[in-house]
Design an enzyme around this catalytic site. Structure first.
Site, PDB file in Angstrom:
ATOM      1  N   ALA A   1       1.900  -1.734  16.432  1.00  0.00           N
ATOM      2  CA  ALA A   1       3.161  -1.676  14.867  1.00  0.00           C
ATOM      3  C   ALA A   1       2.263  -1.555  13.300  1.00  0.00           C
ATOM      4  O   ALA A   1       0.922  -2.148  13.850  1.00  0.00           O
ATOM      5  CB  ALA A   1       4.141  -2.753  14.687  1.00  0.00           C
TER       6      ALA A   1
ATOM      7  N   GLU B   1      -2.603  -8.763  20.204  1.00  0.00           N
ATOM      8  CA  GLU B   1      -1.358  -8.781  18.741  1.00  0.00           C
ATOM      9  C   GLU B   1      -2.032 -10.271  19.393  1.00  0.00           C
ATOM     10  O   GLU B   1      -1.783 -11.163  17.803  1.00  0.00           O
ATOM     11  CB  GLU B   1      -0.172  -9.398  19.354  1.00  0.00           C
ATOM     12  CG  GLU B   1       0.551  -7.906  19.316  1.00  0.00           C
ATOM     13  CD  GLU B   1       0.871  -7.160  20.498  1.00  0.00           C
ATOM     14  OE1 GLU B   1      -0.153  -6.598  21.453  1.00  0.00           O
ATOM     15  OE2 GLU B   1       2.036  -6.628  21.133  1.00  0.00           O
TER      16      GLU B   1
HETATM   17  C1  HXC Z   1      -2.216  -0.563  10.300  1.00  0.00           C
HETATM   18  C2  HXC Z   1      -3.643   0.558  10.542  1.00  0.00           C
HETATM   19  C3  HXC Z   1      -3.301   0.003  11.685  1.00  0.00           C
HETATM   20  C4  HXC Z   1      -2.268  -1.150  12.510  1.00  0.00           C
HETATM   21  C5  HXC Z   1      -5.056   0.850  11.786  1.00  0.00           C
HETATM   22  N1  HXC Z   1      -4.606   0.864  11.242  1.00  0.00           N
HETATM   23  N2  HXC Z   1      -4.391  -0.189  12.976  1.00  0.00           N
HETATM   24  N3  HXC Z   1      -2.624  -0.221   9.886  1.00  0.00           N
HETATM   25  N4  HXC Z   1      -1.529  -1.282  11.154  1.00  0.00           N
HETATM   26  N5  HXC Z   1      -1.819  -1.381  13.571  1.00  0.00           N
HETATM   27  C6  HXC Z   1      -5.617   1.717   9.567  1.00  0.00           C
HETATM   28  C7  HXC Z   1      -6.884   0.588   9.258  1.00  0.00           C
HETATM   29  O1  HXC Z   1      -6.016  -0.293   8.201  1.00  0.00           O
HETATM   30  C8  HXC Z   1      -6.692   1.764   8.055  1.00  0.00           C
HETATM   31  O2  HXC Z   1      -6.767   1.867   7.222  1.00  0.00           O
HETATM   32  C9  HXC Z   1      -7.640   3.488   9.398  1.00  0.00           C
HETATM   33  O3  HXC Z   1      -5.762   2.617  10.020  1.00  0.00           O
HETATM   34  C10 HXC Z   1      -8.780   3.272  10.114  1.00  0.00           C
HETATM   35  O4  HXC Z   1      -8.440   2.514  10.970  1.00  0.00           O
HETATM   36  P1  HXC Z   1      -9.907   1.251  10.965  1.00  0.00           P
HETATM   37  O5  HXC Z   1      -9.493   0.030  11.379  1.00  0.00           O
HETATM   38  O6  HXC Z   1     -10.384   1.534   9.727  1.00  0.00           O
HETATM   39  O7  HXC Z   1     -10.239   2.382  12.990  1.00  0.00           O
HETATM   40  P2  HXC Z   1     -11.329   1.797  13.820  1.00  0.00           P
HETATM   41  O8  HXC Z   1     -12.452   0.849  13.110  1.00  0.00           O
HETATM   42  O9  HXC Z   1     -11.483   3.399  14.306  1.00  0.00           O
HETATM   43  O10 HXC Z   1     -10.732   0.992  14.283  1.00  0.00           O
HETATM   44  C11 HXC Z   1      -9.967   1.417  15.209  1.00  0.00           C
HETATM   45  C12 HXC Z   1      -8.673   0.377  15.944  1.00  0.00           C
HETATM   46  C13 HXC Z   1      -8.677  -0.893  14.662  1.00  0.00           C
HETATM   47  C14 HXC Z   1      -9.786  -0.219  16.292  1.00  0.00           C
HETATM   48  C15 HXC Z   1      -7.053   0.881  16.514  1.00  0.00           C
HETATM   49  O11 HXC Z   1      -7.797  -0.120  13.306  1.00  0.00           O
HETATM   50  C16 HXC Z   1      -8.059  -2.335  14.898  1.00  0.00           C
HETATM   51  O12 HXC Z   1      -8.138  -2.697  15.703  1.00  0.00           O
HETATM   52  N6  HXC Z   1      -6.616  -1.941  14.572  1.00  0.00           N
HETATM   53  C17 HXC Z   1      -5.190  -2.869  15.159  1.00  0.00           C
HETATM   54  C18 HXC Z   1      -5.157  -2.703  16.010  1.00  0.00           C
HETATM   55  C19 HXC Z   1      -3.945  -3.549  16.428  1.00  0.00           C
HETATM   56  O13 HXC Z   1      -3.918  -4.496  16.399  1.00  0.00           O
HETATM   57  N7  HXC Z   1      -2.920  -3.804  16.971  1.00  0.00           N
HETATM   58  C20 HXC Z   1      -1.614  -4.372  17.131  1.00  0.00           C
HETATM   59  C21 HXC Z   1      -0.798  -4.425  15.614  1.00  0.00           C
HETATM   60  S1  HXC Z   1       0.271  -6.096  16.776  1.00  0.00           S
HETATM   61  P3  HXC Z   1      -7.634   1.892   5.705  1.00  0.00           P
HETATM   62  O14 HXC Z   1      -6.233   1.665   4.566  1.00  0.00           O
HETATM   63  O15 HXC Z   1      -8.285   0.515   6.092  1.00  0.00           O
HETATM   64  O16 HXC Z   1      -8.488   3.167   6.090  1.00  0.00           O
HETATM   65  C22 HXC Z   1       1.546  -4.706  17.155  1.00  0.00           C
HETATM   66  C23 HXC Z   1       3.305  -5.585  17.245  1.00  0.00           C
HETATM   67  C24 HXC Z   1       4.143  -4.804  18.409  1.00  0.00           C
HETATM   68  O17 HXC Z   1       1.444  -3.775  17.709  1.00  0.00           O
HETATM   69  C25 HXC Z   1       5.053  -6.336  19.149  1.00  0.00           C
HETATM   70  C26 HXC Z   1       6.485  -5.081  18.184  1.00  0.00           C
HETATM   71  C27 HXC Z   1       6.380  -4.076  18.171  1.00  0.00           C
END
Ligand code: HXC
Length: 258
Positions: free
Chosen positions: A65, A132
Site C-alpha cells: 500500500a 508492515e
Molecule cells: C510508497 C513506495 C513504496 C510504498 C516503494 N516506494 N515502495 N512508495 N509506498 N509501499 C517508492 C520509494 O519511496 C521510491 O520513491 C520508489 O518507490 C523506489 O523505491 P526504492 O526504495 O528507492 O527502491 P529499492 O531501493 O529498490 O527498494 C525496493 C523496496 C523498497 C524493497 C520494495 O521500496 C521497500 O521496502 N518498499 C516498502 C515496502 C513496504 O514496506 N511495503 C508495505 C507497505 S504497508 P522515491 O520517490 O523515493 O524515488 C502495506 C499495508 C497493507 O502494504 C495493509 C493494507 C493494505
C-alpha cells in the site's frame, strides 16, 4: 476506458491488467485500487473476457500500500473511511478467474493483492513479504488472515513478525504460489494459463472458483456439501452433456456456457 495507474488489454478472451506506477514500485494508492476494481468489474460484465491476469513490472508486482498516502492518517480517518475495504470487496466479488503473475516485489498490500487472486504464478525473481511490522503497523488486507490459510501458521508468523521476504522457490514450497516460471516468460505463461481456462465452460469455471473460495471460509462438512450440491447442479447444464458426450465420442468439447 482510459486509466492512469493501470494498463488494460483484452485479447483472446483474457483481460490482462498491468499495474503501472513505475516511479513508486506500483505502490497501491486508492486511485490505483479503484481503477483495478473498475477494470475487473468491466471484465466481469464483458462477455468476451473469460479470465483475468493481474501483473506488475519485472521489478515489482507491487511494493505495498502507498506509505506516503497513509503516513499522516489517524485512526479516526482510516476507521471512518474504512480504508481498503470497498477496494478489496470490489476485487473479491469478481466471479471470473483471476491469476496474479508476480515478478519482483510483492510486499505488504502487494502480497495481499496477489493472494486475492485465485492463484499466483511467480517469476523466479519474485519476492513475497509482509513487512508492515517495520512500519509500526500490521497486514490489513489478508496478510495475516489469508496468508495463514495459504502457508500455515509457522510461516505466516515468521513472515509477518520478522518482515522477511520469501523467494519464489520458498513461496512455491509453502503453497503460496502454484508454479514458478522464468521471469522473462512470466506474462506469457500466465496468459497461456488464462487462455487454457478460457477454453473451458464458464459455468464450471465459475462454480469451481466459488467452491474453492468457500472451502477456505467454511467448516469441512459444509464445504463438502456446498461442493457436492454445485457438482449436482452442473448436471442441469448443456455443458455437462456436451463435455461427457465429447469424451465418449473422442472429440473436443464445444462448451456453450449453458
Ligand atoms: C510508497 C513506495 C513504496 C510504498 C516503494 N516506494 N515502495 N512508495 N509506498 N509501499 C517508492 C520509494 O519511496 C521510491 O520513491 C520508489 O518507490 C523506489 O523505491 P526504492 O526504495 O528507492 O527502491 P529499492 O531501493 O529498490 O527498494 C525496493 C523496496 C523498497 C524493497 C520494495 O521500496 C521497500 O521496502 N518498499 C516498502 C515496502 C513496504 O514496506 N511495503 C508495505 C507497505 S504497508 P522515491 O520517490 O523515493 O524515488 C502495506 C499495508 C497493507 O502494504 C495493509 C493494507 C493494505
Amino acid at each position: 476506458m482510459a486509466y492512469k495507474n493501470i494498463i488494460v488489454d483484452i485479447e483472446d478472451n483474457v483481460c490482462l491488467i498491468r499495474l503501472d506506477r513505475p516511479d513508486a514500485m506500483n505502490a497501491l494508492n486508492l486511485d490505483l485500487l479503484r481503477e483495478l476494481g473498475k477494470a475487473l468489474g468491466e471484465a466481469q460484465q464483458n462477455d468476451k473476457v473469460r479470465a483475468c491476469v493481474i501483473t506488475g513490472s519485472e521489478k515489482a508486482f507491487a511494493a505495498g500500500a502507498d506509505i506516503k498516502m497513509m503516513s499522516e492518517k489517524s485512526f479516526v480517518d482510516v476507521f471512518t473511511e474504512d480504508l481498503f475495504t470497498p477496494e478489496e470487496q470490489a476485487i473479491r466479488r469478481i466471479r471470473k478467474p483471476i491469476i496474479a503473475a508476480v515478478s519482483g516485489y510483492a510486499l505488504g498490500g502487494g502480497c495481499e493483492l496477489a493472494m486475492m487472486a485465485d492463484f499466483i504464478i511467480a517469476g523466479d525473481n519474485a519476492k513475497f513479504g509482509q513487512p508492515e511490522v517495520n512500519l509500526g503497523v500490521m497486514p490489513g488486507m489478508g496478510g495475516s488472515a489469508r496468508l495463514t490459510k495459504l502457508v500455515g501458521r509457522a510461516k505466516a508468523m515468521d513472515m509477518a513478525l520478522t518482515g522477511r521476504m520469501m523467494d519464489a522457490e520458498e513461496a512455491e514450497r509453502a503453497g503460496l504460489v502454484s508454479r514458478v516460471v522464468p521471469a522473462k516468460k512470466l506474462v506469457e505463461e500466465a496468459l497461456a494459463a488464462a487462455r487454457k481456462i478460457a477454453e473451458k465452460g464458464a459455468i464450471s469455471v465459475m462454480a469451481i472458483k466459488e467452491a474453492v473460495n468457500r472451502a477456505d471460509e467454511m467448516p469441512l462438512a459444509e464445504a463438502l456439501l456446498f461442493e457436492r450440491r454445485l457438482f449436482h447442479a452442473l448436471f442441469a447444464t448443456e455443458d455437462q452433456k456436451e463435455g461427457m458426450t465429447a469424451f465418449i465420442d473422442k472429440r473436443e468439447p464445444q462448451f456453450r456456457d449453458r
